[in-house]
Write a protein that holds these residues in place. Structure first.
Motif, PDB file in Angstrom:
ATOM      1  N   UNK A 128       0.845  -1.192   0.000  1.00 29.12           N
ATOM      2  CA  UNK A 128       0.000   0.000   0.000  1.00 29.12           C
ATOM      3  C   UNK A 128       0.879   1.241   0.000  1.00 29.12           C
ATOM      4  N   UNK A 129       0.246   2.396  -0.244  1.00 31.15           N
ATOM      5  CA  UNK A 129       0.937   3.632   0.075  1.00 31.15           C
ATOM      6  C   UNK A 129       0.729   3.885   1.568  1.00 31.15           C
ATOM      7  N   UNK A 130       0.975   5.073   2.045  1.00 30.10           N
ATOM      8  CA  UNK A 130       1.004   5.281   3.499  1.00 30.10           C
ATOM      9  C   UNK A 130      -0.312   5.878   4.012  1.00 30.10           C
ATOM     10  N   UNK A 131      -1.465   5.269   3.602  1.00 28.96           N
ATOM     11  CA  UNK A 131      -2.756   5.728   4.102  1.00 28.96           C
ATOM     12  C   UNK A 131      -2.836   5.496   5.611  1.00 28.96           C
ATOM     13  N   UNK A 132      -3.235   6.551   6.311  1.00 23.32           N
ATOM     14  CA  UNK A 132      -3.375   6.428   7.757  1.00 23.32           C
ATOM     15  C   UNK A 132      -4.583   5.550   8.099  1.00 23.32           C
ATOM     16  N   UNK A 133      -4.400   4.666   9.055  1.00 20.76           N
ATOM     17  CA  UNK A 133      -5.507   3.843   9.532  1.00 20.76           C
ATOM     18  C   UNK A 133      -5.723   2.565   8.769  1.00 20.76           C
ATOM     19  N   UNK A 146       1.411 -10.217   5.774  1.00 16.12           N
ATOM     20  CA  UNK A 146       2.498  -9.269   5.952  1.00 16.12           C
ATOM     21  C   UNK A 146       2.140  -7.995   5.207  1.00 16.12           C
ATOM     22  N   UNK A 147       2.877  -6.918   5.495  1.00 13.91           N
ATOM     23  CA  UNK A 147       2.582  -5.643   4.852  1.00 13.91           C
ATOM     24  C   UNK A 147       3.867  -4.986   4.395  1.00 13.91           C
ATOM     25  N   UNK A 148       3.802  -4.361   3.216  1.00 16.86           N
ATOM     26  CA  UNK A 148       4.915  -3.580   2.693  1.00 16.86           C
ATOM     27  C   UNK A 148       4.374  -2.265   2.116  1.00 16.86           C
ATOM     28  N   UNK A 149       5.197  -1.215   2.197  1.00 18.47           N
ATOM     29  CA  UNK A 149       4.833   0.047   1.565  1.00 18.47           C
ATOM     30  C   UNK A 149       5.313   0.044   0.121  1.00 18.47           C
ATOM     31  N   UNK A 197      17.813  13.037   4.635  1.00 21.51           N
ATOM     32  CA  UNK A 197      17.025  12.102   3.824  1.00 21.51           C
ATOM     33  C   UNK A 197      17.100  10.694   4.409  1.00 21.51           C
ATOM     34  N   UNK A 198      18.260  10.319   4.906  1.00 19.35           N
ATOM     35  CA  UNK A 198      18.423   9.008   5.538  1.00 19.35           C
ATOM     36  C   UNK A 198      17.576   8.893   6.790  1.00 19.35           C
ATOM     37  N   UNK A 199      17.534   9.942   7.600  1.00 16.72           N
ATOM     38  CA  UNK A 199      16.721   9.930   8.819  1.00 16.72           C
ATOM     39  C   UNK A 199      15.246   9.799   8.476  1.00 16.72           C
ATOM     40  N   UNK A 200      14.814  10.498   7.437  1.00 21.84           N
ATOM     41  CA  UNK A 200      13.399  10.425   7.021  1.00 21.84           C
ATOM     42  C   UNK A 200      13.051   9.010   6.563  1.00 21.84           C
ATOM     43  N   UNK A 203      12.630   6.157   9.195  1.00 24.72           N
ATOM     44  CA  UNK A 203      11.426   6.115  10.021  1.00 24.72           C
ATOM     45  C   UNK A 203      10.455   5.030   9.573  1.00 24.72           C
ATOM     46  N   UNK A 204      10.621   4.551   8.349  1.00 22.76           N
ATOM     47  CA  UNK A 204       9.769   3.451   7.869  1.00 22.76           C
ATOM     48  C   UNK A 204      10.275   2.163   8.502  1.00 22.76           C
TER      49      UNK A 204
END
Length: 275
Positions: A128-133, A146-149, A197-200, A203-204
């Motif tokens: 999925x993309x990063x839809x909240x919820x 399992x889940x992947x972005x 950019x690495x820190x951002x 977070x995933x």
């Protein structure tokens, strides 16, 4: 007898199911059903054609991408889709729905319908993309998955702040790493290039990266090991025997052996569909 426009949708759904056995069509309306009223206000529809349902199960790749898109034109709303991947890495549609908007309630309804069609206890991997919820809904309805972005969506979000082909190239090197060691090395390269950019990206959660650690096709190291076993008089069969069934030609032919039948025009709908 003439039918009102409000009933044509149910007639159409009946005709789709008549022409395509094992098809699921679910229609959701606003408010409680009132038997004294002949019309309902449409809210959602879910469609999973029987041929696509059977073909997806034949493919053996329990990988599903979820996404939503805006509807344009006279009737606004959003389309929710579930698509698979065939043996040739082509997109394989599985189910779609038209809903009032992309929110927690519409995704819950859509995925509940999908779980009924594809069995909620299967070992799917959802992308999925990063839809909240959305993640809690998936975890509740499909407890074994399992889940992947989606990396493309990650790249689009990353590009809002850090533009340029270098970032895209480093991101895809991370996403296509075939080992943990290679992944970490590629992440370190990004850190040396741009710490922010690495820190951002860090977070995933690692478990949600759609990395290619296992593809079902032997890599060059596997092939070397297989040949070494053969040289030592071990019965290893052929290299193709080590490839996952989902990648074989016969599997691909089985996936596309199921036919989607066209639907007649409204004037030719059967009496059963008109009831």
């Amino acid at each position: 007898m003439l039918r009102s426009n409000t009933l044509w949708l149910r007639d159409y759904a009946n005709e789709v199911q008549r022409c395509n056995p094992d098809t699921t069509v679910k229609i959701d309306v606003y408010g409680k059903e009132d038997l004294e009223k002949t019309t309902r206000m449409f809210r959602r529809i879910y469609v999973c054609l029987g041929a696509l349902k059977r073909g997806f199960k034949e493919g053996g790749r329990e990988l599903l991408g979820l996404d939503g898109a805006f509807m344009r034109g006279k009737y606004p709303g959003q389309m929710l889709t579930a698509v698979g991947v065939d043996a040739n890495n082509g997109i394989y549609p599985v189910a779609y729905g038209i809903v009032e908007s992309e929110n927690q309630y519409s995704w819950t309804w859509f995925l509940t319908c999908l779980a009924f069609d594809l069995f909620s206890n299967s070992n799917f991997t959802f992308i999925t993309d990063r839809q909240k919820g959305l993640l809690p809904i998936i975890a509740k309805l499909f407890p074994s998955v399992e889940h992947r972005f989606c990396v493309r969506h990650i790249n689009e979000n990353m590009n809002l702040t850090w533009k340029g082909g270098d970032y895209k190239e480093m991101l895809w090197r991370c996403a296509t790493s075939t080992t943990i060691v290679k992944f970490q090395k590629n992440m370190d390269d990004l850190k040396n290039y741009n710490k922010k950019a690495h820190e951002w990206l860090s977070k995933i959660p690692p478990e949600h990266w759609s990395r290619a650690y296992f593809s079902g096709i032997p890599c060059k190291h596997d092939i070397a090991a297989i040949h070494d076993m053969a040289d030592n008089c071990m019965d290893v069969g052929t290299s193709e025997d080590w490839v996952h069934e989902s990648y074989k030609l016969q599997t691909w032919m089985n996936v596309y052996s199921h036919k989607i039948n066209p639907v007649n025009g409204r004037d030719l709908w059967s009496d059963k569909a008109m009831k």
